[in-house]
Scaffold this active site. Structure first.
Site, short mmCIF file in Angstrom:
data_model
loop_
_atom_site.label_atom_id
_atom_site.label_comp_id
_atom_site.label_asym_id
_atom_site.label_seq_id
_atom_site.Cartn_x
_atom_site.Cartn_y
_atom_site.Cartn_z
N ASP A 95 0.80 -1.22 0.00
CA ASP A 95 0.00 0.00 0.00
C ASP A 95 0.83 1.27 0.00
OD1 ASP A 95 0.65 -0.63 2.84
OD2 ASP A 95 -0.48 1.20 3.21
N ASP A 98 5.71 0.26 3.31
CA ASP A 98 5.99 -0.97 4.05
C ASP A 98 5.76 -2.18 3.15
OD1 ASP A 98 3.23 -1.09 3.87
OD2 ASP A 98 2.91 -0.43 5.93
N TYR A 246 -5.30 0.77 9.19
CA TYR A 246 -6.45 1.09 8.35
C TYR A 246 -7.75 0.78 9.08
CZ TYR A 246 -3.19 1.99 4.62
OH TYR A 246 -2.17 2.52 3.87
N GLU A 481 5.66 9.77 3.24
CA GLU A 481 5.33 8.43 2.75
C GLU A 481 4.39 8.51 1.56
OE1 GLU A 481 4.30 3.99 4.48
OE2 GLU A 481 3.67 5.73 5.64
#
Length: 504
Positions: A95, A98, A246, A481
């Site tokens: 995603d 990571d 999430y 990120e």
């Protein structure tokens, strides 16, 4: 046609408008907009940005990489994913920075990539094939994740253990835990979003791969039925796995409305229209939330359903035009913008809201133009042209028209983030360092000030703070990120802008 110096300056000024000019009463039709020679004065190469925004997804691929892989510093990874539950879950996308595959944001990414192609794929020319390949990399995985009835595999990887390491995806040795939802442990929001993704993608492939399109649509129907029948919040039943990464904060009602809207569009089955008519208010169609992203889909559903009224003349969905207009009017207060003009919703990965909102603006402008309609905010008229101009302002800020004079897309423009919060980008590639980098060994790199050795071209980072400041620190994942759901809606906006300025 020749223009005076005054006319030229006026046209240039249109592209650098301020919010105070957003509500002036000038109206420009879509036809006039496309005929105006101001397309010569684009301040950015939107075609180049479009190419890079799609290329980024290749850097996020998990699984066995194909021979035509263009991001060559990435290699195969996660080749045994799913084996813990005897199911093939190889593939899909990481995603963000990571090495976990989270099904909820991956499905939303897929829906938004598909919507980008549905609305603006006809303008993409040479990039259309790449965009469709990006979608198919996701849908192939989502088909695997939904292969068993009344079950969806919604995550691969233990996020807490993964985040305790800073290692390349090719090296990862953390547990590849498989997390699923089923009728005993429901997850309505992730199931309904997965249904939306499959339904939207079925439209993308309808003309070019009929068999695949039918498979996607059939799976979307069964997955939505599962989502609707077995209701529950997935971040309650799976809290230790999906939170705080999430967690679902908006409830699952928005995903049910969103999923039904996509199935209505993809299947044309009147049962979904009836579902929306009967359940729309219960599912929050007229709620006042105006933030669109991986968690909350209400605004997206309103815009999508407004098309059924505006373009397809489905009178029973007339209210959705009003709901969509309320969203547009919510964007007017200056308090929502940074001093430099960036829409600012929250500190954590704010750029996702910039890209998703910009996409909705150009898409709704398209629908309004088709129907010859405008938006009324109080006593002021907001034309489709104004929506497009506001979207352009946001995209231009992202590409470098900002107080930092920095592009927030990696690899675009002369100045862009050098230390993005991304394991694979920050660590030496397999080619330059073929030996395994152990779990914690990479943290010395993460904490360093050295630029990332591997350029993740096209990655859009979280962006600046409320005061337009960006520190370019790898440890600051709020700002630095990138994520797939930041890029996905941007693809559509860039395709529109590149076409509008004669670059495609």
């Amino acid at each position: 046609m020749t223009f005076s110096v005054f006319s030229t300056l006026f046209l240039l000024a249109l592209f650098h408008f301020t919010l105070s000019s957003f509500l002036d009463n000038a109206t420009v039709s879509a036809a006039q907009f496309h005929r105006q020679p101001h397309r010569r004065y684009a301040s950015h190469n939107y075609k180049d940005a479009l190419t890079k925004s799609i290329l980024y997804f290749e850097g996020q691929r998990s699984g066995k990489l194909p021979p035509n892989q263009r991001v060559t510093w990435r290699k195969d990874s996660g080749l045994s994913d799913g084996s813990a539950m005897n199911v093939d879950l190889v593939g899909g996308y990481y995603d963000a920075g990571d090495n976990v595959k989270f099904g909820f944001p991956m499905a939303f990414t897929t829906t938004m990539l598909s919507w980008s192609v549905i609305e603006f794929g006809g303008l993409m020319k040479s990039e259309l094939l790449n965009a469709k390949e990006a979608i198919r990399w996701a849908t192939d995985y989502l088909l695997k994740a939904t292969v068993h009835p009344d079950t969806i595999y919604v995550q691969v990887g233990d996020a807490n253990k993964d985040h305790a390491c800073w290692e390349r995806p090719e090296d990862m040795d953390t547990l590849r835990t498989v997390v699923k939802i089923d009728k005993y442990n429901p997850g309505t929001e992730v199931a309904a979003e997965t249904a939306a993704a499959l339904a939207a993608a079925s439209l993308v492939f309808r003309r070019t791969d009929r068999t695949y399109s039918k498979l996607l649509a059939a799976r979307a129907i069964s997955v939505f039925a599962f989502a609707n029948k077995y209701r529950g919040v997935y971040s309650s039943t799976l809290r230790k796995w999906v939170c705080p990464f999430y967690c679902d904060f908006s409830g699952y009602e928005d995903e049910l409305l969103w999923g039904a809207a996509w199935l209505h569009k993809a299947t044309r089955n009147p049962m979904y229209l009836r579902y929306i008519q009967v359940n729309g208010q219960t599912l929050g169609a007229n709620e006042g939330d105006n933030t669109f992203g991986w968690d909350n889909k209400h605004v997206g559903a309103r815009i999508l359903l407004s098309k059924a009224f505006l373009v397809q003349k489905v009178q029973s969905l007339q209210d959705y035009k009003g709901h969509a207009d309320n969203f547009i009017c919510s964007l007017i207060p200056q308090s929502q913008y940074t001093p430099g003009g960036l829409l600012f919703k929250m500190a954590d990965t704010n750029m996702q809201y910039v890209t998703s909102t910009s996409f909705l603006l150009v898409t709704y402008a398209k629908y309004l133009t088709n129907a010859k309609k405008v938006v009324t905010c109080g006593g002021s008229i907001v034309t489709p042209k104004k929506l497009r101009t506001l979207a352009k302002q946001q995209v231009d800020y992202l590409l470098g028209d900002n107080p930092m004079k920095m592009s927030y897309m990696v690899g675009y423009g002369p100045r862009y983030p050098q230390r993005i919060h991304h394991r694979g980008s920050s660590l030496p590639s397999i080619a330059s360092h073929p030996f395994k980098i152990q779990c914690t060994a990479g943290f010395s790199v993460m904490k360093s000030q050295s630029p990332n050795p591997n350029i993740l071209i096209g990655a859009v980072v979280g962006g600046p703070d409320r005061r337009d400041r960006f520190l370019d620190q790898r440890s600051d994942y709020f700002q630095s990120e990138p994520a797939t759901y930041i890029n996905a809606p941007l693809v559509g906006s860039l395709a529109y802008l590149a076409h509008s300025f004669g670059q495609l």
